[in-house]
Design a protein around this motif. Structure first.
Motif, PDB file in Angstrom:
ATOM      1  N   SER A   8      37.109  89.718 -12.539  1.00 21.35           N
ATOM      2  CA  SER A   8      36.220  88.841 -13.300  1.00 21.35           C
ATOM      3  C   SER A   8      34.759  89.058 -12.931  1.00 21.35           C
ATOM      4  CB  SER A   8      36.597  87.371 -13.060  1.00 21.35           C
ATOM      5  OG  SER A   8      36.458  87.034 -11.680  1.00 21.35           O
ATOM      6  N   GLN A   9      34.530  89.720 -11.784  1.00 22.66           N
ATOM      7  CA  GLN A   9      33.168  89.936 -11.309  1.00 22.66           C
ATOM      8  C   GLN A   9      32.965  91.399 -10.902  1.00 22.66           C
ATOM      9  OE1 GLN A   9      33.880  86.566  -8.432  1.00 22.66           O
ATOM     10  NE2 GLN A   9      31.686  86.246  -8.774  1.00 22.66           N
ATOM     11  N   LEU A  10      31.756  91.892 -11.158  1.00 24.05           N
ATOM     12  CA  LEU A  10      31.405  93.259 -10.801  1.00 24.05           C
ATOM     13  C   LEU A  10      29.987  93.276 -10.235  1.00 24.05           C
ATOM     14  CD1 LEU A  10      31.756  96.399 -10.859  1.00 24.05           C
ATOM     15  CD2 LEU A  10      30.899  96.313 -13.222  1.00 24.05           C
ATOM     16  N   ILE A  11      29.823  93.958  -9.122  1.00 28.10           N
ATOM     17  CA  ILE A  11      28.507  94.185  -8.522  1.00 28.10           C
ATOM     18  C   ILE A  11      28.208  95.680  -8.594  1.00 28.10           C
ATOM     19  CG2 ILE A  11      27.191  94.183  -6.368  1.00 28.10           C
ATOM     20  CD1 ILE A  11      28.729  91.644  -5.576  1.00 28.10           C
ATOM     21  N   ILE A  12      27.041  96.022  -9.111  1.00 30.30           N
ATOM     22  CA  ILE A  12      26.565  97.404  -9.148  1.00 30.30           C
ATOM     23  C   ILE A  12      25.321  97.471  -8.282  1.00 30.30           C
ATOM     24  CG2 ILE A  12      25.722  99.286 -10.605  1.00 30.30           C
ATOM     25  CD1 ILE A  12      27.155  97.971 -12.964  1.00 30.30           C
ATOM     26  N   CYS A 188      38.565  90.616 -19.221  1.00 26.98           N
ATOM     27  CA  CYS A 188      38.551  89.829 -17.982  1.00 26.98           C
ATOM     28  C   CYS A 188      37.163  89.678 -17.366  1.00 26.98           C
ATOM     29  CB  CYS A 188      39.478  90.472 -16.948  1.00 26.98           C
ATOM     30  SG  CYS A 188      41.187  90.659 -17.484  1.00 26.98           S
ATOM     31  N   LEU A 189      36.405  90.736 -17.377  1.00 25.53           N
ATOM     32  CA  LEU A 189      35.109  90.738 -16.702  1.00 25.53           C
ATOM     33  C   LEU A 189      34.143  89.793 -17.402  1.00 25.53           C
ATOM     34  CD1 LEU A 189      33.951  92.350 -14.260  1.00 25.53           C
ATOM     35  CD2 LEU A 189      32.903  93.893 -15.917  1.00 25.53           C
ATOM     36  N   ASN A 190      33.557  88.878 -16.638  1.00 21.27           N
ATOM     37  CA  ASN A 190      32.647  87.920 -17.271  1.00 21.27           C
ATOM     38  C   ASN A 190      31.271  87.839 -16.626  1.00 21.27           C
ATOM     39  OD1 ASN A 190      32.996  86.088 -15.008  1.00 21.27           O
ATOM     40  ND2 ASN A 190      34.959  85.506 -15.934  1.00 21.27           N
ATOM     41  N   ASN A 191      31.053  88.544 -15.506  1.00 18.41           N
ATOM     42  CA  ASN A 191      29.682  88.623 -14.998  1.00 18.41           C
ATOM     43  C   ASN A 191      29.464  89.880 -14.175  1.00 18.41           C
ATOM     44  OD1 ASN A 191      29.788  87.941 -11.997  1.00 18.41           O
ATOM     45  ND2 ASN A 191      30.798  86.120 -12.823  1.00 18.41           N
TER      46      ASN A 191
END
Length: 204
Positions: A8-12, A188-191
């Motif tokens: 649900s969360q991804l950091i780049i 699924c990914l929301n932020n």
């Protein structure tokens, strides 16, 4: 890939490198990706296989062709991956080195370096929901840095050489807007959050 894994969360992010790392490439600037999805055995097999993924039977998966992770080689010579359970399952933290047999010194992701990477990113992984964490770390390809190290093995240097500066594709003022347009298309990914990490100082 984050969406396929149910994150649900991804950091780049971009890092100026890991000080005191044993692997010769981990001291170089890198881009990294962190999400809150579990790393499963079939994921590890797919990551370490050329043009073969773990999602071929899933028609809804974005990464069903097994090429997404391999696109990282446009940026660097190798990439490292790590699940939060690497201490109990050694295969869940490794380096993908396509130069195996030619640059064997790049094959080793030591316990020291695993702990160093985990520690470096603790403040970021602590922001994720749940107990799962998956990290991908890509040292950026650079002829300048190879020359600095005295690496005479040569490399396939294509595109812009960023050296120790932040790549313009991460510094693009329109990047946040471009990512925001993708979010509604995902399951699924929301932020997504963007960070730079310089001398252990985090900037959002």
């Amino acid at each position: 890939n984050s969406d396929d894994a149910g994150a649900s969360q991804l950091i780049i992010g971009w890092s100026d490198g890991l000080s005191n790392a044993e692997h010769p490439l981990l001291g170089d600037p890198a881009v990294f990706f962190i999400n809150n999805a579990p790393l499963k055995p079939e994921d590890v097999q797919g990551i370490r296989s050329i043009a073969l993924g773990s999602k071929t039977d899933n028609k809804e998966a974005v990464g069903k062709f097994g090429l997404g992770m391999k696109s990282l080689f446009h940026l660097g010579e190798v990439f490292f991956f790590m699940g939060n359970n690497w201490r109990s399952s050694a295969e869940n933290a490794n380096v993908f080195n396509p130069w195996a047999g030619y640059r064997e010194q790049w094959d080793i992701f030591s316990e020291h370096d695993k702990a160093l990477m985990e520690s470096c990113l603790t403040d970021l992984t602590g922001q994720l929901a749940g107990n799962d964490t998956f990290i991908v770390w890509v040292p950026l390809r650079s002829q300048k840095l190879m020359d600095e190290r005295g690496d005479l093995s040569g490399g396939i240097i294509k595109g812009k050489d960023y050296g120790r500066t932040i790549p313009d594709f991460l510094d693009d003022k329109e990047l946040a807007e471009q990512i925001a347009k993708l979010i509604p298309l995902l399951k699924c990914l929301n932020n997504v959050h963007l960070y730079t990490l310089e001398s252990n100082n985090i900037h959002k």
